[in-house]
Design an enzyme around this catalytic site. Sequence first.
Site, PDB file in Angstrom:
ATOM      1  N   LYS A  78     -34.499  14.650  34.869  1.00 40.34           N
ATOM      2  CA  LYS A  78     -33.756  15.911  34.893  1.00 40.34           C
ATOM      3  C   LYS A  78     -34.534  16.938  35.717  1.00 40.34           C
ATOM      4  O   LYS A  78     -35.670  17.276  35.379  1.00 40.34           O
ATOM      5  CB  LYS A  78     -33.545  16.427  33.465  1.00 40.34           C
ATOM      6  CG  LYS A  78     -32.845  17.779  33.406  1.00 40.34           C
ATOM      7  CD  LYS A  78     -32.694  18.264  31.973  1.00 40.34           C
ATOM      8  CE  LYS A  78     -32.133  19.669  31.931  1.00 40.34           C
ATOM      9  NZ  LYS A  78     -32.065  20.213  30.563  1.00 40.34           N
ATOM     10  N   VAL A 183     -33.874  11.971  -1.707  1.00 40.30           N
ATOM     11  CA  VAL A 183     -34.475  12.909  -2.650  1.00 40.30           C
ATOM     12  C   VAL A 183     -33.465  13.263  -3.733  1.00 40.30           C
ATOM     13  O   VAL A 183     -32.348  13.694  -3.446  1.00 40.30           O
ATOM     14  CB  VAL A 183     -34.954  14.186  -1.929  1.00 40.30           C
ATOM     15  CG1 VAL A 183     -35.452  15.215  -2.939  1.00 40.30           C
ATOM     16  CG2 VAL A 183     -36.039  13.860  -0.922  1.00 40.30           C
ATOM     17  N   LEU A 331     -33.556  21.629  12.984  1.00 39.01           N
ATOM     18  CA  LEU A 331     -32.331  22.331  12.573  1.00 39.01           C
ATOM     19  C   LEU A 331     -32.494  23.106  11.281  1.00 39.01           C
ATOM     20  O   LEU A 331     -31.779  24.078  11.042  1.00 39.01           O
ATOM     21  CB  LEU A 331     -31.182  21.329  12.440  1.00 39.01           C
ATOM     22  CG  LEU A 331     -30.783  20.581  13.714  1.00 39.01           C
ATOM     23  CD1 LEU A 331     -29.683  19.566  13.413  1.00 39.01           C
ATOM     24  CD2 LEU A 331     -30.340  21.545  14.799  1.00 39.01           C
ATOM     25  N   GLU A 340     -29.577  25.537  27.149  1.00 37.79           N
ATOM     26  CA  GLU A 340     -30.748  25.383  28.012  1.00 37.79           C
ATOM     27  C   GLU A 340     -31.694  24.296  27.491  1.00 37.79           C
ATOM     28  O   GLU A 340     -32.889  24.299  27.802  1.00 37.79           O
ATOM     29  CB  GLU A 340     -31.475  26.713  28.168  1.00 37.79           C
ATOM     30  CG  GLU A 340     -30.802  27.680  29.134  1.00 37.79           C
ATOM     31  CD  GLU A 340     -31.003  27.303  30.600  1.00 37.79           C
ATOM     32  OE1 GLU A 340     -31.759  26.369  30.869  1.00 37.79           O
ATOM     33  OE2 GLU A 340     -30.395  27.967  31.471  1.00 37.79           O
ATOM     34  N   ILE A 344     -35.224  20.378  21.268  1.00 37.23           N
ATOM     35  CA  ILE A 344     -36.380  19.504  21.090  1.00 37.23           C
ATOM     36  C   ILE A 344     -37.669  20.270  21.376  1.00 37.23           C
ATOM     37  O   ILE A 344     -38.688  20.066  20.713  1.00 37.23           O
ATOM     38  CB  ILE A 344     -36.240  18.244  21.963  1.00 37.23           C
ATOM     39  CG1 ILE A 344     -35.138  17.343  21.381  1.00 37.23           C
ATOM     40  CG2 ILE A 344     -37.551  17.468  22.053  1.00 37.23           C
ATOM     41  CD1 ILE A 344     -34.797  16.136  22.221  1.00 37.23           C
TER      42      ILE A 344
END
Length: 496
Positions: A78, A183, A331, A340, A344
């Site tokens: 990229k 959990v 998240l 953009e 990550i």
Amino acid sequence: MNSPVKKVVVLGGGTSGWISAALLKKILGSAIQLELVESDAIGTIGVGEATIPPIKHLNNVLGINEAEFLRETKATIKLGINFENWKSQGHSYLHSFGAAGKSLAFCHFHHLLKRANQLEDDSHLWQYDLNYLCAKAGKFAQIKSKDPIIELPYAYHFDAGLYAKFLRKFSEKIGVIRTEGLVEHVEQCPNSGHITSLKLKSGQTVTGDLFIDCSGFKGVLIQEKLRTGYEDWSHLLQCDRAIAVPSERLEKTLPYTRSIAHAAGWQWRIPLQHRNGNGLVYSSSHCSEQQAMDTIMGNLDSKAIADPKVIKFQTGRRYQQWNKNVIAIGLSSGFLEPLESTSIHLVQSAVVRLAHLFPHQGINSSLVDEFNKQSATEFEQIRDFLVLHYHATERTDSDFWQDMRHMKIPDSLAHKIEIFKQSGRLFREQNDLFTDSSWLQVMLGQGIVPQDYHPIANIMSDEKLAEMLRKVKEIKQAPIDKLPSHDEFLRIFCQQ
């Protein structure tokens, strides 16, 4: 008194969990025990397939072989993101990872070009950008040069699910313990409120001193247990839905991401070695789910190979990314849409921040406060950069774009835009992820044109300025013919 942190527990796998586990264990080694708890029964979001150049630093620190990484994750190169229909219908520009031209001391290259344009030179910024030239020619190779004018910075597109598996294999080799399980209950210390253990449905108990919450939007520890709270930014970034769908690989893989604006949002196209990643990010208050589905399915370059998946989200961030002995990463810490490709990176950045501020002798408020301060600043700076794309537009063809044009933007962004409009000056905030070159490309690409240029641009005669620009353009153009195609590079390099 706090006890030393000897065991770290990561809750949740996926890209966030395995980056956290791999990097912390690699950096801290035998100083900590590290256990990751995940369940194969819980799926991951897995649409974060585009990255930015700092991902290379992560892989280098881990000692990952690049050819093996490209093979295992079906990755492609990229060089930037091509924004189509953002400024206006039919207009496009590339936000590349490179820097155009050659700057002078105290005077960026675009000031020289601005003066030249006033002298009837009709060239544009991107003609002096090697990343742009390579992207449009479909060329790539690693250029090893000490001359920054011909650097070719790059990142990757990859299959996030395969990357998580790759990192799991790597992490277990260096001593990370993986525990399979769901959990059922979270235990807290009655005095401090710190998490002490996770009780799994299998009956197993996992104890720890520090917990990293990578449980996704649910935020099992940071929100469901600690009730940390969330700062909502949906008034600034109004898209709140995404539809993701993979499609067949195209014959030719482009070395850049495509971001295509539609009536109520935008579409991503990400080329991988084995398939294409596609998705539509949209505002549910401006577009129905069926309309969005019709838009994405009607704008695929190749045949879909799975059913589309709808993802609901709320842009914003946790008030505290670190609360008590829980650190939210991924998240669970907040969400900024993938415009953009920062998702990550925010994981990587949070783990690096934790490594710098690791509470060796126990958790104290000064470390927690500094972590949260840096995290908040990073989120806000990225937020402003994303808002710029939406707000600086000439589109008036839908209610969505009208609302974007007229919304009240953060003062920090309004100030940056106004300075650039008046003088062409760019002032990068400390530790801002995005360079001056990035701000410049998006501002110009979105139609913000400076009224003036720096007086240093006048030190050369008209003839010398024209000659300098000609030479710079030649230098930038020179490597293109010698480079292999992107696909040829991948074929040869991945065989290593």
